[in-house]
Design a protein around this motif. Structure first.
Motif, mmCIF file in Angstrom:
data_model
loop_
_atom_site.group_PDB
_atom_site.id
_atom_site.type_symbol
_atom_site.label_atom_id
_atom_site.label_comp_id
_atom_site.label_asym_id
_atom_site.label_seq_id
_atom_site.Cartn_x
_atom_site.Cartn_y
_atom_site.Cartn_z
ATOM 1 N N TYR A 7 14.129 28.312 -14.353
ATOM 2 C CA TYR A 7 14.910 28.161 -15.570
ATOM 3 C C TYR A 7 14.701 29.280 -16.571
ATOM 4 O O TYR A 7 15.556 29.520 -17.415
ATOM 5 C CB TYR A 7 14.565 26.814 -16.214
ATOM 6 C CG TYR A 7 14.929 25.666 -15.321
ATOM 7 C CD1 TYR A 7 14.033 25.210 -14.337
ATOM 8 C CD2 TYR A 7 16.159 25.048 -15.437
ATOM 9 C CE1 TYR A 7 14.378 24.169 -13.501
ATOM 10 C CE2 TYR A 7 16.496 23.993 -14.595
ATOM 11 C CZ TYR A 7 15.607 23.563 -13.643
ATOM 12 O OH TYR A 7 15.961 22.538 -12.809
ATOM 13 N N SER A 173 21.431 38.083 -14.807
ATOM 14 C CA SER A 173 20.230 37.259 -15.008
ATOM 15 C C SER A 173 20.595 35.812 -14.717
ATOM 16 O O SER A 173 21.700 35.373 -15.027
ATOM 17 C CB SER A 173 19.734 37.389 -16.444
ATOM 18 O OG SER A 173 19.381 38.728 -16.731
ATOM 19 N N PHE A 174 19.643 35.057 -14.136
ATOM 20 C CA PHE A 174 19.916 33.665 -13.765
ATOM 21 C C PHE A 174 18.915 32.747 -14.457
ATOM 22 O O PHE A 174 17.704 32.953 -14.365
ATOM 23 C CB PHE A 174 19.824 33.498 -12.243
ATOM 24 C CG PHE A 174 20.908 34.225 -11.505
ATOM 25 C CD1 PHE A 174 22.106 33.598 -11.198
ATOM 26 C CD2 PHE A 174 20.743 35.551 -11.135
ATOM 27 C CE1 PHE A 174 23.110 34.274 -10.527
ATOM 28 C CE2 PHE A 174 21.745 36.240 -10.464
ATOM 29 C CZ PHE A 174 22.931 35.597 -10.161
ATOM 30 N N CYS A 175 19.432 31.729 -15.151
ATOM 31 C CA CYS A 175 18.530 30.833 -15.877
ATOM 32 C C CYS A 175 18.944 29.374 -15.767
ATOM 33 O O CYS A 175 18.306 28.507 -16.332
ATOM 34 C CB CYS A 175 18.474 31.236 -17.347
ATOM 35 S SG CYS A 175 20.076 31.269 -18.147
ATOM 36 N N ARG A 176 20.018 29.079 -15.060
ATOM 37 C CA ARG A 176 20.452 27.686 -14.904
ATOM 38 C C ARG A 176 19.780 27.071 -13.681
ATOM 39 O O ARG A 176 19.277 27.784 -12.825
ATOM 40 C CB ARG A 176 21.983 27.637 -14.763
ATOM 41 C CG ARG A 176 22.697 28.060 -16.045
ATOM 42 C CD ARG A 176 24.158 27.623 -16.041
ATOM 43 N NE ARG A 176 24.768 27.944 -17.332
ATOM 44 C CZ ARG A 176 25.539 28.992 -17.567
ATOM 45 N NH1 ARG A 176 25.807 29.846 -16.597
ATOM 46 N NH2 ARG A 176 26.048 29.203 -18.756
ATOM 47 N N GLN A 192 28.504 31.508 -11.680
ATOM 48 C CA GLN A 192 28.355 30.409 -12.636
ATOM 49 C C GLN A 192 26.900 30.030 -12.909
ATOM 50 O O GLN A 192 26.603 29.364 -13.888
ATOM 51 C CB GLN A 192 29.138 29.183 -12.155
ATOM 52 C CG GLN A 192 30.646 29.321 -12.287
ATOM 53 C CD GLN A 192 31.065 29.776 -13.673
ATOM 54 O OE1 GLN A 192 30.661 29.191 -14.670
ATOM 55 N NE2 GLN A 192 31.873 30.827 -13.732
ATOM 56 N N SER A 194 24.664 32.200 -13.579
ATOM 57 C CA SER A 194 24.094 33.241 -14.431
ATOM 58 C C SER A 194 24.118 32.820 -15.899
ATOM 59 O O SER A 194 25.037 32.145 -16.359
ATOM 60 C CB SER A 194 24.880 34.542 -14.259
ATOM 61 O OG SER A 194 24.439 35.505 -15.184
ATOM 62 N N CYS A 195 23.081 33.252 -16.634
ATOM 63 C CA CYS A 195 23.060 33.016 -18.080
ATOM 64 C C CYS A 195 23.471 34.285 -18.836
ATOM 65 O O CYS A 195 23.399 34.347 -20.059
ATOM 66 C CB CYS A 195 21.681 32.551 -18.532
ATOM 67 S SG CYS A 195 20.347 33.644 -18.022
ATOM 68 N N SER A 196 23.869 35.323 -18.080
ATOM 69 C CA SER A 196 24.390 36.538 -18.716
ATOM 70 C C SER A 196 25.833 36.296 -19.161
ATOM 71 O O SER A 196 26.450 35.283 -18.810
ATOM 72 C CB SER A 196 24.366 37.706 -17.714
ATOM 73 O OG SER A 196 23.091 37.879 -17.155
ATOM 74 N N ASP A 197 26.376 37.231 -19.901
ATOM 75 C CA ASP A 197 27.798 37.199 -20.252
ATOM 76 C C ASP A 197 28.571 37.654 -19.011
ATOM 77 O O ASP A 197 28.504 38.816 -18.618
ATOM 78 C CB ASP A 197 28.072 38.141 -21.421
ATOM 79 C CG ASP A 197 29.526 38.062 -21.888
ATOM 80 O OD1 ASP A 197 30.323 37.339 -21.250
ATOM 81 O OD2 ASP A 197 29.875 38.750 -22.868
ATOM 82 N N THR A 198 29.281 36.720 -18.390
ATOM 83 C CA THR A 198 29.929 37.011 -17.105
ATOM 84 C C THR A 198 31.417 37.343 -17.238
ATOM 85 O O THR A 198 32.099 37.494 -16.227
ATOM 86 C CB THR A 198 29.772 35.813 -16.141
ATOM 87 O OG1 THR A 198 30.382 34.656 -16.734
ATOM 88 C CG2 THR A 198 28.318 35.525 -15.843
#
Length: 317
Positions: A7, A173-176, A192, A194-198
């Motif tokens: 996370y 970056s991945f945080c979910r 989806q 990713s917690c980056s601006d996609t």
């Protein structure tokens, strides 16, 4: 700490693995679905390998059309092998973990081979157009050298385009929670997580995949449109014309399944749209059409039938 590591991820290299969810709603039918998909996979591989083998073994089939068809069959074998073995494990054991690097490689292989197949379908349509509509110029235009260059161009274009896309994906970056609601690492579900601006990568993916799909689709439609017009104008007997239309219509049915499912999955600016229904649509690409393609492309072909009979007679002898 390992759990929290999923996370709180500052960079993609911190990701250890993803979880492929598969089809939780029908997991109780896992054994039956395993058997059905295993048989479909083995049938697809066998049929495509048979096409490749007889094309290279029989000198009568060493023509541009069969060169493209064998290249197409090779791509189909590789394409379904990137996805189906993992799907079979999911049906037997439920959701599966997949290392992050392997997930990226699977996404790249799937998109690269899929794109190559679309470009090859366009080339095959163009080949049929030249053979039927320009028969006098066909042997000169479609030399072995030209065929090799066209197939190579399909692979190089796909590799270049998809590599550029996957490099961008790898930098996210991945945080979910690392659960992919799919049976393989497809582009939309991966983005989806990713917690980056996609937004920029989603638009880039949308433009790139639209270019691949619609370029090959437009070439195919123009080619088959001209073929139909030529067939109508031919002063041939009714049975031959009906057979030609039957062959064209069967090809177009398969093409509409492939293009329809891919447009449904990929041609949308926001990848989260219809994400849950993408799994079912993806089964059309990875299970249904690879099983239909060898049948459709050889069913009305007397040369293939004769080559198979000759091969069987040699085996019996």
């Amino acid at each position: 700490p390992g759990h929290c590591g999923y996370y709180v991820m500052k960079h993609w290299t911190a990701v250890q693995e993803f979880i492929l969810e598969g089809f939780p709603a029908v997991q109780h039918l896992g054994n039956v679905l395993f058997l059905v998909h295993l048989l479909a996979y083995l049938a697809s591989i066998t049929a495509n390998m048979l096409i490749i083998t007889i094309t290279w073994a029989d000198h009568h089939l060493q023509t541009p059309m069969y060169f493209f068809l064998s290249s197409f069959s090779f791509c189909e074998c590789c394409f379904i092998t990137t996805v189906i073995p993992k799907l079979l494990v999911i049906f037997l054991s439920g959701r599966q973990t997949i290392p992050f690097t392997t997930c990226l490689m699977q996404a790249f292989s799937f998109l690269f081979l899929g794109s190559t197949i679309f470009f090859l379908m366009a080339v095959m349509s163009l080949d049929r157009y030249l053979a039927i509509c320009k028969p006098l110029h066909y042997p000169t235009i479609m030399s072995l050298r030209t065929c090799f260059h066209l197939v190579t161009a399909c692979f190089v274009m796909s590799f270049t385009l998809i590599t550029g896309l996957m490099v961008k994906v790898s930098q996210l970056s991945f945080c979910r929670p690392p659960v992919i609601p799919h049976f393989f690492c497809d582009l939309g579900p991966l983005i989806q997580l990713s917690c980056s601006d996609t937004r920029s990568i989603e638009m880039f993916a949308f433009d790139l995949i639209s270019f691949i799909l619609f370029t090959s689709l437009i070439i195919t439609i123009i080619a088959y449109g001209n073929i139909v017009v030529t067939i109508v104008r031919l002063p041939s007997v009714k049975e031959r014309r009906q057979k030609a239309f039957s062959m064209c219509s069967s090809h177009l049915i398969v093409l509409s399944l492939v293009y329809g499912s891919c447009v449904f999955i990929y041609v949308k600016p926001k990848q989260i749209d219809r994400l849950d229904s993408n799994r079912e649509a993806a089964l059309v690409n990875t299970v249904v059409t690879p099983l239909l393609n060898p049948i459709i492309y050889t069913l009305w072909n007397k040369q293939v039938h004769q080559a198979l009979r000759d091969a069987l007679s040699r085996v019996k002898f």
